[in-house]
Design an enzyme around this catalytic site. Structure first.
Site, mmCIF file in Angstrom:
data_model
loop_
_atom_site.group_PDB
_atom_site.id
_atom_site.type_symbol
_atom_site.label_atom_id
_atom_site.label_comp_id
_atom_site.label_asym_id
_atom_site.label_seq_id
_atom_site.Cartn_x
_atom_site.Cartn_y
_atom_site.Cartn_z
ATOM 1 N N ALA A 171 0.875 -1.187 0.000
ATOM 2 C CA ALA A 171 0.000 0.000 0.000
ATOM 3 C C ALA A 171 0.912 1.237 0.000
ATOM 4 O O ALA A 171 0.828 2.106 0.864
ATOM 5 C CB ALA A 171 -0.960 0.006 1.190
ATOM 6 N N HIS B 174 7.134 5.631 1.442
ATOM 7 C CA HIS B 174 7.893 4.488 0.920
ATOM 8 C C HIS B 174 8.762 4.933 -0.263
ATOM 9 O O HIS B 174 9.918 4.540 -0.377
ATOM 10 C CB HIS B 174 6.948 3.382 0.446
ATOM 11 C CG HIS B 174 6.055 2.819 1.505
ATOM 12 N ND1 HIS B 174 4.699 3.024 1.527
ATOM 13 C CD2 HIS B 174 6.320 2.041 2.583
ATOM 14 C CE1 HIS B 174 4.168 2.389 2.554
ATOM 15 N NE2 HIS B 174 5.130 1.788 3.227
ATOM 16 N N LYS C 174 12.005 7.043 9.990
ATOM 17 C CA LYS C 174 12.027 7.547 11.371
ATOM 18 C C LYS C 174 10.612 7.637 11.929
ATOM 19 O O LYS C 174 10.417 7.781 13.129
ATOM 20 C CB LYS C 174 12.668 8.935 11.400
ATOM 21 C CG LYS C 174 14.183 8.915 11.216
ATOM 22 C CD LYS C 174 14.657 10.298 10.873
ATOM 23 C CE LYS C 174 15.753 10.781 11.769
ATOM 24 N NZ LYS C 174 16.179 12.147 11.424
ATOM 25 N N ARG D 35 -2.206 3.212 6.854
ATOM 26 C CA ARG D 35 -3.444 3.096 7.627
ATOM 27 C C ARG D 35 -4.307 4.356 7.545
ATOM 28 O O ARG D 35 -5.437 4.349 8.047
ATOM 29 C CB ARG D 35 -3.142 2.765 9.088
ATOM 30 C CG ARG D 35 -2.661 1.337 9.287
ATOM 31 C CD ARG D 35 -2.629 0.949 10.761
ATOM 32 N NE ARG D 35 -2.455 -0.478 10.952
ATOM 33 C CZ ARG D 35 -1.285 -1.077 11.235
ATOM 34 N NH1 ARG D 35 -0.185 -0.355 11.351
ATOM 35 N NH2 ARG D 35 -1.221 -2.383 11.405
HETATM 36 P P1 AMP Z 1 5.366 -0.180 6.289
HETATM 37 O O1 AMP Z 1 4.966 -0.547 4.889
HETATM 38 O O2 AMP Z 1 4.348 0.627 7.008
HETATM 39 O O3 AMP Z 1 5.879 -1.370 7.064
HETATM 40 O O4 AMP Z 1 6.610 0.794 6.157
HETATM 41 C C1 AMP Z 1 7.764 0.435 5.425
HETATM 42 C C2 AMP Z 1 8.842 1.440 5.706
HETATM 43 O O5 AMP Z 1 8.401 2.739 5.316
HETATM 44 C C3 AMP Z 1 9.184 1.541 7.204
HETATM 45 O O6 AMP Z 1 10.591 1.663 7.336
HETATM 46 C C4 AMP Z 1 8.471 2.788 7.623
HETATM 47 O O7 AMP Z 1 9.076 3.429 8.731
HETATM 48 C C5 AMP Z 1 8.583 3.639 6.383
HETATM 49 N N1 AMP Z 1 7.554 4.686 6.376
HETATM 50 C C6 AMP Z 1 6.237 4.546 6.669
HETATM 51 N N2 AMP Z 1 5.606 5.739 6.616
HETATM 52 C C7 AMP Z 1 6.553 6.659 6.289
HETATM 53 C C8 AMP Z 1 6.549 8.073 6.112
HETATM 54 N N3 AMP Z 1 5.437 8.771 6.230
HETATM 55 N N4 AMP Z 1 7.713 8.675 5.789
HETATM 56 C C9 AMP Z 1 8.861 7.963 5.664
HETATM 57 N N5 AMP Z 1 8.940 6.627 5.828
HETATM 58 C C10 AMP Z 1 7.807 5.985 6.134
#
Ligand code: AMP
Length: 273
Positions: free
Chosen positions: A29, A34, A145, A184
């Site tokens: 998603a 990302h 972060k 989310r």
């Molecule tokens: P997730 O798909 O939510 O597991 O996130 C994958 C990676 O993207 C993780 O390292 C998160 O910390 C990073 N991430 C999620 N949201 C953001 C954001 N708004 N800005 C930068 N990195 C993000």
């Protein structure tokens, strides 16, 4: 871009490619947050690998594993356009067997804050990240972060287990109004989205208080709590970069973290001071 579903196949291919490998693990998603990680990996490495895997072991019973947003087609396009070389899309049975070795998160710092509201969550995160790091063997791996405690625990795991990878922390990407991007956010109604802005607004308030010379954690927390009303706050803390509670902000060594529930969605955000 090559799409690969087999761990062994990806391992074999990556053993043959030369140069540095940048790796961005995700749960899909995909959004601009990302993409910023992928772009950073692209500029710093010869080869870029992204994984998309909604990892069941980091969801507690009753959490949103089944309804977690899945957008495979759009995600593939985003990866292709962002210059990804290999997209790893494993099924659950490719990543997990039965009665397996499992990583245990540190019993203190893995079970506070996010780990207190979601006990066991970080053990699942660390397990899947360790597996992925072994499959990809990247030179660098990129983490946001935004998930500060996760980032910290992954850095700890890399230190504790002597893993040969550089963890690269990446800045949080936000909507123009300040809301931190998150997969989310799609759960939020229009009204809830407006309420959610209180989270980034409270963190901006913390920053401006510190700029004006207010360094006492308790005072900062008090002011932020007011700004967050009437949201249900799961935690609101001032910690150092080692995730220990601190009474006074130390510029360059402080993170303020908030988790609040908006409607039925739990949202995390933080600011590094
Ligand atoms: P997730 O798909 O939510 O597991 O996130 C994958 C990676 O993207 C993780 O390292 C998160 O910390 C990073 N991430 C999620 N949201 C953001 C954001 N708004 N800005 C930068 N990195 C993000």
């Amino acid at each position: 871009m090559q799409i690969i579903t087999s761990a062994k196949e990806l391992q074999t291919i990556l053993k043959q490619v030369g140069g540095t490998v940048g790796f961005v693990p995700t749960m899909g998603a995909l959004h601009e947050g990302h993409v910023s990680l992928i772009k950073q990996a692209r500029t710093q490495n010869d080869v870029v690998v992204v994984s998309i895997f909604v990892n069941p072991t980091q969801f507690l019973q009753g959490e949103d594993l089944d309804k977690y947003p899945r957008k495979e087609e759009a995600d593939r396009k985003i990866c292709e356009l962002s210059g990804v070389d290999y997209l790893f899309l494993p099924q659950v049975d490719e990543m997990y067997g039965k009665d397996e070795v499992f990583v245990e998160a540190p019993l203190v710092r893995g079970y506070i804050l996010e780990g207190a509201t979601r006990p066991g969550h970080f053990s699942g995160v660390l397990t899947v990240v360790l597996k992925l790091l072994h499959i990809v063997s990247p030179s660098r791996a990129y983490f946001g972060k935004k998930d500060a405690q996760q980032l910290f625990l992954i850095e700890e795991m890399v230190r504790n287990l002597f893993l040969d990878v550089e963890i690269v922390p990446c800045e949080t990407m936000r909507e123009s109004d300040g809301l931190a991007l998150s997969s989310r956010n799609v759960y939020l109604s229009k009204e809830e989205r407006k309420e959610a802005l209180k989270i980034s607004s409270s963190l901006n308030l913390a920053r401006s208080l510190v700029t004006k010379g207010e360094l006492e954690s308790e005072k900062i927390i008090e002011a932020m709590k007011k700004r967050l009303e009437p949201l249900e706050v799961e935690y609101l803390v001032v910690v150092n970069r080692r995730f220990e509670s601190i009474k006074q902000v130390v510029i360059g060594d402080t993170i303020v973290l908030v988790e609040a529930i908006v409607g039925s969605t739990r949202l995390l955000d933080n600011i590094w001071l």
